[in-house]
Design a protein around this motif. Structure first.
Motif, PDB file in Angstrom:
ATOM      1  N   MET A   1       0.744  -1.091  -0.166  1.00  0.00           N
ATOM      2  CA  MET A   1      -0.192  -0.102  -0.067  1.00  0.00           C
ATOM      3  C   MET A   1       0.848   1.247   0.170  1.00  0.00           C
ATOM      4  N   THR A   2       0.472   2.081  -0.757  1.00  0.00           N
ATOM      5  CA  THR A   2       1.213   3.370  -0.821  1.00  0.00           C
ATOM      6  C   THR A   2       0.853   4.359   0.074  1.00  0.00           C
ATOM      7  N   GLU A   3       1.595   5.021   0.831  1.00  0.00           N
ATOM      8  CA  GLU A   3       1.075   6.101   1.616  1.00  0.00           C
ATOM      9  C   GLU A   3       0.760   7.377   1.065  1.00  0.00           C
ATOM     10  N   THR A   4      -0.237   8.061   1.658  1.00  0.00           N
ATOM     11  CA  THR A   4      -0.456   9.437   0.871  1.00  0.00           C
ATOM     12  C   THR A   4       0.487  10.435   1.308  1.00  0.00           C
ATOM     13  N   THR A   5       0.414  11.459   0.626  1.00  0.00           N
ATOM     14  CA  THR A   5       1.193  12.515   0.883  1.00  0.00           C
ATOM     15  C   THR A   5       1.178  13.191   2.477  1.00  0.00           C
ATOM     16  N   ALA A   6      -0.263  13.194   2.739  1.00  0.00           N
ATOM     17  CA  ALA A   6      -0.637  13.655   4.050  1.00  0.00           C
ATOM     18  C   ALA A   6       0.026  12.837   5.017  1.00  0.00           C
ATOM     19  N   VAL A   7       0.252  11.435   4.956  1.00  0.00           N
ATOM     20  CA  VAL A   7       0.715  10.538   5.880  1.00  0.00           C
ATOM     21  C   VAL A   7       2.487  10.876   5.829  1.00  0.00           C
ATOM     22  N   ARG A   8       3.010  11.079   4.785  1.00  0.00           N
ATOM     23  CA  ARG A   8       4.335  11.059   4.752  1.00  0.00           C
ATOM     24  C   ARG A   8       4.671  12.646   5.123  1.00  0.00           C
ATOM     25  N   TYR A   9       3.994  13.775   4.905  1.00  0.00           N
ATOM     26  CA  TYR A   9       3.953  14.889   5.548  1.00  0.00           C
ATOM     27  C   TYR A   9       4.107  14.884   7.453  1.00  0.00           C
ATOM     28  N   ASP A  10       2.969  14.074   7.491  1.00  0.00           N
ATOM     29  CA  ASP A  10       2.929  14.040   9.298  1.00  0.00           C
ATOM     30  C   ASP A  10       4.111  13.329   9.613  1.00  0.00           C
ATOM     31  N   ARG A  11       4.573  12.179   9.181  1.00  0.00           N
ATOM     32  CA  ARG A  11       5.660  11.636   9.449  1.00  0.00           C
ATOM     33  C   ARG A  11       7.221  12.573   9.470  1.00  0.00           C
ATOM     34  N   ALA A  12       7.184  13.373   8.718  1.00  0.00           N
ATOM     35  CA  ALA A  12       8.241  14.296   8.287  1.00  0.00           C
ATOM     36  C   ALA A  12       8.423  15.082   9.555  1.00  0.00           C
ATOM     37  N   LEU A  13       6.995  15.726   9.716  1.00  0.00           N
ATOM     38  CA  LEU A  13       6.961  16.678  10.866  1.00  0.00           C
ATOM     39  C   LEU A  13       7.240  15.893  12.310  1.00  0.00           C
ATOM     40  N   MET A  14       6.710  14.768  12.475  1.00  0.00           N
ATOM     41  CA  MET A  14       7.059  14.091  13.628  1.00  0.00           C
ATOM     42  C   MET A  14       8.560  13.911  13.747  1.00  0.00           C
ATOM     43  N   TYR A  15       9.374  13.583  12.836  1.00  0.00           N
ATOM     44  CA  TYR A  15      10.992  13.744  12.803  1.00  0.00           C
ATOM     45  C   TYR A  15      11.451  15.039  13.311  1.00  0.00           C
ATOM     46  N   PHE A  16      10.787  16.144  12.584  1.00  0.00           N
ATOM     47  CA  PHE A  16      11.090  17.375  12.730  1.00  0.00           C
ATOM     48  C   PHE A  16      10.965  17.772  14.482  1.00  0.00           C
ATOM     49  N   ASP A  17       9.938  17.589  14.651  1.00  0.00           N
ATOM     50  CA  ASP A  17       9.538  17.806  16.044  1.00  0.00           C
ATOM     51  C   ASP A  17      10.438  17.062  17.069  1.00  0.00           C
ATOM     52  N   ALA A  24      14.091  14.483   8.855  1.00  0.00           N
ATOM     53  CA  ALA A  24      13.066  15.383   8.402  1.00  0.00           C
ATOM     54  C   ALA A  24      13.382  15.923   7.064  1.00  0.00           C
ATOM     55  N   ALA A  25      14.587  16.325   6.894  1.00  0.00           N
ATOM     56  CA  ALA A  25      15.113  17.112   5.502  1.00  0.00           C
ATOM     57  C   ALA A  25      14.889  16.205   4.396  1.00  0.00           C
ATOM     58  N   ARG A  26      15.196  14.934   4.769  1.00  0.00           N
ATOM     59  CA  ARG A  26      15.165  13.946   3.728  1.00  0.00           C
ATOM     60  C   ARG A  26      13.783  13.675   3.102  1.00  0.00           C
ATOM     61  N   LEU A  27      12.716  13.515   4.067  1.00  0.00           N
ATOM     62  CA  LEU A  27      11.476  13.448   4.055  1.00  0.00           C
ATOM     63  C   LEU A  27      10.600  14.556   3.241  1.00  0.00           C
ATOM     64  N   PHE A  28      10.990  15.666   3.937  1.00  0.00           N
ATOM     65  CA  PHE A  28      10.635  16.943   3.451  1.00  0.00           C
ATOM     66  C   PHE A  28      11.115  17.402   1.843  1.00  0.00           C
ATOM     67  N   HIS A  29      12.468  17.046   1.692  1.00  0.00           N
ATOM     68  CA  HIS A  29      12.950  16.987   0.197  1.00  0.00           C
ATOM     69  C   HIS A  29      11.906  16.193  -0.680  1.00  0.00           C
ATOM     70  N   ASP A  30      11.859  14.844  -0.306  1.00  0.00           N
ATOM     71  CA  ASP A  30      10.951  13.925  -0.955  1.00  0.00           C
ATOM     72  C   ASP A  30       9.701  14.567  -1.428  1.00  0.00           C
TER      73      ASP A  30
END
Length: 114
Positions: A1-17, A24-30
């Protein structure tokens, strides 16, 4: 199953926080490759780069943010701080002054002089 953009964004924010700025930078860049016009996402990427001491990358992203949104006071502040961390103080001053004038906080340039 492919993750939605929103889920990946939330994960990036979690790493940032969690202050895992490199991940977080790697995920935001993607995400930015999919959403290149998203200025807020680009600013988050710049912040992650800044906090992980990837200062040239932060500078590049911040300059792009300011190209797209010249009145983004926080982008001016962060670009000024990024330039300061690279010992490019004279280049930092105009951005810090703009940030101070736009935000009305009166703190950005006083730290340069001090």
């Amino acid at each position: 199953m492919t993750e939605t953009t929103a889920v990946r964004y939330d994960r990036a924010l979690m790493y940032f926080d969690a202050k895992d700025y490199i991940t977080a930078a790697r995920l935001f860049h993607d995400l930015l490759t999919e959403l290149p016009e998203d200025v807020a996402l680009r600013l988050l990427l710049a912040r992650a780069y800044y906090h992980s001491a990837q200062l040239r990358r932060a500078e590049t992203e911040l300059r792009e943010v300011l190209t797209r949104d010249p009145v983004a006071d926080y982008a001016h502040l962060l670009l000024g701080r990024t330039l300061q961390r690279q010992s490019r103080h004279a280049e930092a001053v105009p951005h810090l002054r703009l940030a101070e004038a736009m935000s009305g906080t009166g703190t950005a340039i006083s730290e340069v002089a001090g």
